[in-house]
Design an enzyme around this catalytic site. Structure first.
Site, PDB file in Angstrom:
ATOM      1  N   GLY A   1       1.707  -6.624   7.156  1.00  0.00           N
ATOM      2  CA  GLY A   1       0.904  -7.277   6.130  1.00  0.00           C
ATOM      3  C   GLY A   1      -0.377  -7.801   6.745  1.00  0.00           C
ATOM      4  CB  SER A   2      -2.870 -10.152   5.477  1.00  0.00           C
ATOM      5  OG  SER A   2      -2.055 -11.274   5.236  1.00  0.00           O
TER       6      SER A   2
ATOM      7  CE  LYS B   1       8.739 -11.199  -0.447  1.00  0.00           C
ATOM      8  NZ  LYS B   1       7.677 -10.248  -0.913  1.00  0.00           N
TER       9      LYS B   1
ATOM     10  CB  CYS C   1      -2.857  -0.724   8.214  1.00  0.00           C
ATOM     11  SG  CYS C   1      -1.698   0.560   8.699  1.00  0.00           S
TER      12      CYS C   1
ATOM     13  CG  ASN D   1      -0.417  -0.224   2.501  1.00  0.00           C
ATOM     14  OD1 ASN D   1       0.714  -0.676   2.618  1.00  0.00           O
ATOM     15  ND2 ASN D   1      -1.163   0.094   3.535  1.00  0.00           N
TER      16      ASN D   1
ATOM     17  CD  GLU E   1       3.155  -2.363  13.661  1.00  0.00           C
ATOM     18  OE1 GLU E   1       2.015  -1.871  13.679  1.00  0.00           O
ATOM     19  OE2 GLU E   1       3.911  -2.388  14.638  1.00  0.00           O
TER      20      GLU E   1
HETATM   21  P1  NAD Z   1       0.265  -9.991   2.767  1.00  0.00           P
HETATM   22  O1  NAD Z   1       0.217 -10.544   4.129  1.00  0.00           O
HETATM   23  O2  NAD Z   1      -0.344 -10.746   1.667  1.00  0.00           O
HETATM   24  O3  NAD Z   1       1.801  -9.776   2.321  1.00  0.00           O
HETATM   25  C1  NAD Z   1       2.678  -8.964   3.049  1.00  0.00           C
HETATM   26  C2  NAD Z   1       4.103  -9.374   2.718  1.00  0.00           C
HETATM   27  O4  NAD Z   1       4.355 -10.683   3.235  1.00  0.00           O
HETATM   28  C3  NAD Z   1       4.431  -9.452   1.227  1.00  0.00           C
HETATM   29  O5  NAD Z   1       5.713  -8.911   1.013  1.00  0.00           O
HETATM   30  C4  NAD Z   1       4.405 -10.945   0.955  1.00  0.00           C
HETATM   31  O6  NAD Z   1       5.188 -11.349  -0.143  1.00  0.00           O
HETATM   32  C5  NAD Z   1       4.998 -11.468   2.250  1.00  0.00           C
HETATM   33  N1  NAD Z   1       4.722 -12.880   2.543  1.00  0.00           N
HETATM   34  C6  NAD Z   1       3.726 -13.668   2.083  1.00  0.00           C
HETATM   35  N2  NAD Z   1       3.818 -14.906   2.621  1.00  0.00           N
HETATM   36  C7  NAD Z   1       4.882 -14.878   3.463  1.00  0.00           C
HETATM   37  C8  NAD Z   1       5.475 -15.847   4.330  1.00  0.00           C
HETATM   38  N3  NAD Z   1       4.997 -17.092   4.447  1.00  0.00           N
HETATM   39  N4  NAD Z   1       6.547 -15.470   5.057  1.00  0.00           N
HETATM   40  C9  NAD Z   1       7.030 -14.209   4.990  1.00  0.00           C
HETATM   41  N5  NAD Z   1       6.518 -13.260   4.166  1.00  0.00           N
HETATM   42  C10 NAD Z   1       5.460 -13.595   3.419  1.00  0.00           C
HETATM   43  O7  NAD Z   1      -0.318  -8.519   2.868  1.00  0.00           O
HETATM   44  P2  NAD Z   1      -0.643  -7.510   1.679  1.00  0.00           P
HETATM   45  O8  NAD Z   1      -1.849  -7.986   0.968  1.00  0.00           O
HETATM   46  O9  NAD Z   1       0.606  -7.255   0.894  1.00  0.00           O
HETATM   47  O10 NAD Z   1      -0.968  -6.156   2.487  1.00  0.00           O
HETATM   48  C11 NAD Z   1      -2.230  -5.809   2.938  1.00  0.00           C
HETATM   49  C12 NAD Z   1      -2.347  -6.065   4.422  1.00  0.00           C
HETATM   50  O11 NAD Z   1      -1.346  -5.363   5.136  1.00  0.00           O
HETATM   51  C13 NAD Z   1      -3.656  -5.589   4.998  1.00  0.00           C
HETATM   52  O12 NAD Z   1      -4.188  -6.560   5.866  1.00  0.00           O
HETATM   53  C14 NAD Z   1      -3.268  -4.362   5.811  1.00  0.00           C
HETATM   54  O13 NAD Z   1      -4.123  -4.056   6.852  1.00  0.00           O
HETATM   55  C15 NAD Z   1      -1.912  -4.741   6.273  1.00  0.00           C
HETATM   56  N6  NAD Z   1      -1.144  -3.542   6.647  1.00  0.00           N
HETATM   57  C16 NAD Z   1      -0.903  -3.303   7.974  1.00  0.00           C
HETATM   58  C17 NAD Z   1      -0.209  -2.164   8.355  1.00  0.00           C
HETATM   59  C18 NAD Z   1       0.058  -1.862   9.809  1.00  0.00           C
HETATM   60  O14 NAD Z   1       0.948  -1.051  10.098  1.00  0.00           O
HETATM   61  N7  NAD Z   1      -0.656  -2.452  10.751  1.00  0.00           N
HETATM   62  C19 NAD Z   1       0.241  -1.284   7.376  1.00  0.00           C
HETATM   63  C20 NAD Z   1      -0.030  -1.559   6.048  1.00  0.00           C
HETATM   64  C21 NAD Z   1      -0.719  -2.702   5.688  1.00  0.00           C
END
Ligand code: NAD
Length: 510
Positions: free
Chosen positions: A217-218, A168, A273, A145, A239
């Site tokens: 991430g998620s 990464k 987020c 994002n 996060e």
């Molecule tokens: P995602 O979890 O699909 O991916 C995030 C990252 O993790 C990517 O770089 C992905 O390649 C990597 N990844 C995937 N599988 C992995 C594994 N097994 N081990 C290690 N890394 C792995 O998330 P997304 O769709 O890219 O982002 C959206 C999400 O991020 C939303 O849920 C959002 O709320 C969250 N987010 C949170 C914050 C916060 O600060 N709390 C900020 C921004 C986004």
């Protein structure tokens, strides 16, 4: 538009989601490539740590100059891989510059050795020190994002702590992270920052090799990362997702609430987020608020921007994200909600009309699940108490906003919300204040970023050092050999130091 590519592909195509145009390729790093990158970082890290906070500050400030001098080009790269509006892109380099100021300016103070006072008289015999030594290699995993700012959020304090960093970025938006690392190399800084591009397997390989994981991430992926870190006994900070509530009270300035919530919910096309994802409005002002919010949102300009700030809201990052937004809107309407404005994709790229939903129920998927898109579902509530209960009725607890004419009332309600941050009469304010922690409660995360000193100490291991203050004998009283007289004297002294009143001088009665 992004297409599904098998994770075994040697390279990853990056496309602009606004128009589908191919904008770059990056390698899909295999696990052994990731391991080699970590080894190289591990080799370079001790010299970086030895520079100390002041030596590192010099490089961080050079990076700041580079970021500001290259901001227009960084924004071009950001737009090319996200389809976001120019204004939304424009935040990323300037907030990065502010972060560099904060961490480079405060690192020496935050990382300074501590000289705690001994807790008892026996401790007086030693000089006590706590020192902070970085985890050698920190792995930073980021989502799509904010492809430049999200790496900056965590890479900068980790570098300032003296760690080397492997970054990464998301496979969806890797180009801006590569720009970040290019800046580091162009200023001639030590080789303590590297990027590994790839899919989830590349992120998993990072977790297998580094000493600390900072993951954004998620919630689903965060859980997998946490389990792996637990297996390796390495620390992590997560996060994760959010479903941030806004509470609009009857005493609020309704114009400000409608303006603030439109921006807080739709900034970056809602892909934040901490974006506002559900709005609870007290009954007496519900109609007025809804009308004003709908007018604001209806006036927003949606489209593919250039450098001219012609649009307010840009594209969504992926087709699957657009489909998720569509599902939440469709399911809400099927269950009785109404789209007051918006409600559909435009049919171009991944654009989705900014949407306000009314007559929404707490049970609908647009309230229960994270949407991460340009929707604002609005629910009418009886009173403050019902608003608090519904706001807390979520698996997430990242952030919340309260809109009220009374700051005192807002602060009282804030303390009843299960949420890592609460902004009163504003959105995102805590995110731009690095002295405050930014962390999620419940399934929104573990740990926090920033929060003043703790935001840099999290990347450090604490080391305790003791040094004698007095001339030493050839042995201490409590060392071997144990003899009755020596043991009684040693334990008697310890008892005298630990106990209170007459027990201080009590004998061993057995
Ligand atoms: P995602 O979890 O699909 O991916 C995030 C990252 O993790 C990517 O770089 C992905 O390649 C990597 N990844 C995937 N599988 C992995 C594994 N097994 N081990 C290690 N890394 C792995 O998330 P997304 O769709 O890219 O982002 C959206 C999400 O991020 C939303 O849920 C959002 O709320 C969250 N987010 C949170 C914050 C916060 O600060 N709390 C900020 C921004 C986004």
């Amino acid at each position: 538009m992004k297409t599904e590519i098998p994770e075994v592909a040697e390279s990853i195509e990056v496309r602009n989601p606004a128009d589908g145009i191919l904008v770059g390729h990056v390698p899909n790093d295999a696990p052994d490539t990731v391991a080699a990158k970590v080894r190289a970082l591990r080799h370079a890290q001790p010299a970086w740590e030895a520079l100390g906070p002041k030596g590192r500050k010099r490089w961080l400030l050079k990076l700041q100059d580079w970021v500001l001098d290259n901001a227009e080009r960084i924004n071009d790269v950001l737009q090319s891989e996200t389809g976001k509006s120019r204004a939304d892109a424009g935040f990323e380099p300037v907030v990065t510059a502010d972060l560099i100021n904060y961490w480079s300016g405060n690192a020496a103070k935050f990382l300074a050795d501590k000289h705690p006072r001994p807790h008892g008289p026996l401790g007086m015999l030693k000089k006590l020190e706590t020192v902070y030594r970085p985890y050698p290699v920190v792995g930073v995993v980021t989502p799509w994002n904010f492809p430049f700012l999200m790496p900056a959020f965590d890479v900068i304090p980790a570098l300032a702590a003296g760690a080397a960093v492997l970054l990464k970025p998301s496979e969806v938006t890797p180009l801006s992270a590569i720009e970040f690392a290019r800046g580091w190399a162009e200023i001639g800084a030590p080789p303590v920052l590297a990027v590994a591009t790839g899919y989830g397997a590349t992120g998993a390989a990072l977790v297998d090799n580094v000493d600390y994981v900072q993951f954004t991430g998620s919630t689903g992926t965060g859980r997998i990362v946490a389990q792996k870190c637990a297996g390796r006994l390495i620390p992590y900070s997560l996060e994760l997702g959010g479903k941030d509530p806004a509470i609009v009270l009857a005493d609020a300035d309704i114009d400000r609430a409608a303006n603030g919530i439109a921006w807080g919910g739709l900034f970056n096309a809602g892909q934040v987020c901490v974006s506002i994802e559900r709005v609870y409005v007290e009954e007496p002002v519900y109609d007025e608020f809804l009308a004003k919010l709908a007018k604001n949102v209806n006036e927003l300009r949606l489209g593919e921007d250039d450098r001219g700030y012609h649009f307010d809201v840009g594209a969504l990052a992926t087709q699957s994200q657009r489909d998720l937004v569509q599902r939440h809107v469709d399911e809400a309407i099927a269950a009785g909600a109404r789209a007051v404005t918006g409600g559909a994709p435009t049919g171009v790229g991944t654009f989705f009309q900014p949407t306000v939903l009314a007559d929404v129920e707490q049970s609908m998927s647009c309230i229960r699940e994270e949407t991460f898109g340009p929707t604002l579902p609005v629910i009418k509530v009886r009173d403050e108490q019902e608003a608090i209960e519904l706001a807390n009725d979520s698996r997430y607890g990242l952030s919340a906003t309260i809109w009220t004419g009374s700051n005192k009332r807002g602060r009282r309600i804030a303390r009843q919300l299960d949420s890592g941050a609460v902004n009163i009469n504003d959105a995102y304010a805590n995110v731009f204040n690095f002295a405050l922690p930014m962390g999620g409660w419940k399934e929104s995360g573990v740990g926090a970023r920033w929060g003043g000193q703790s935001g840099i100490l999290k990347y450090c291991r604490q080391q305790a050092i003791t040094t004698p203050r007095i001339p030493l004998q050839d042995r201490e009283l409590n060392w071997y050999p144990y003899t009755p007289s020596r043991v009684k004297l040693a334990l008697g002294l310890m008892r005298a130091a630990a106990a209170k009143g007459r027990r201080r001088f009590g004998l061993d009665h057995r």
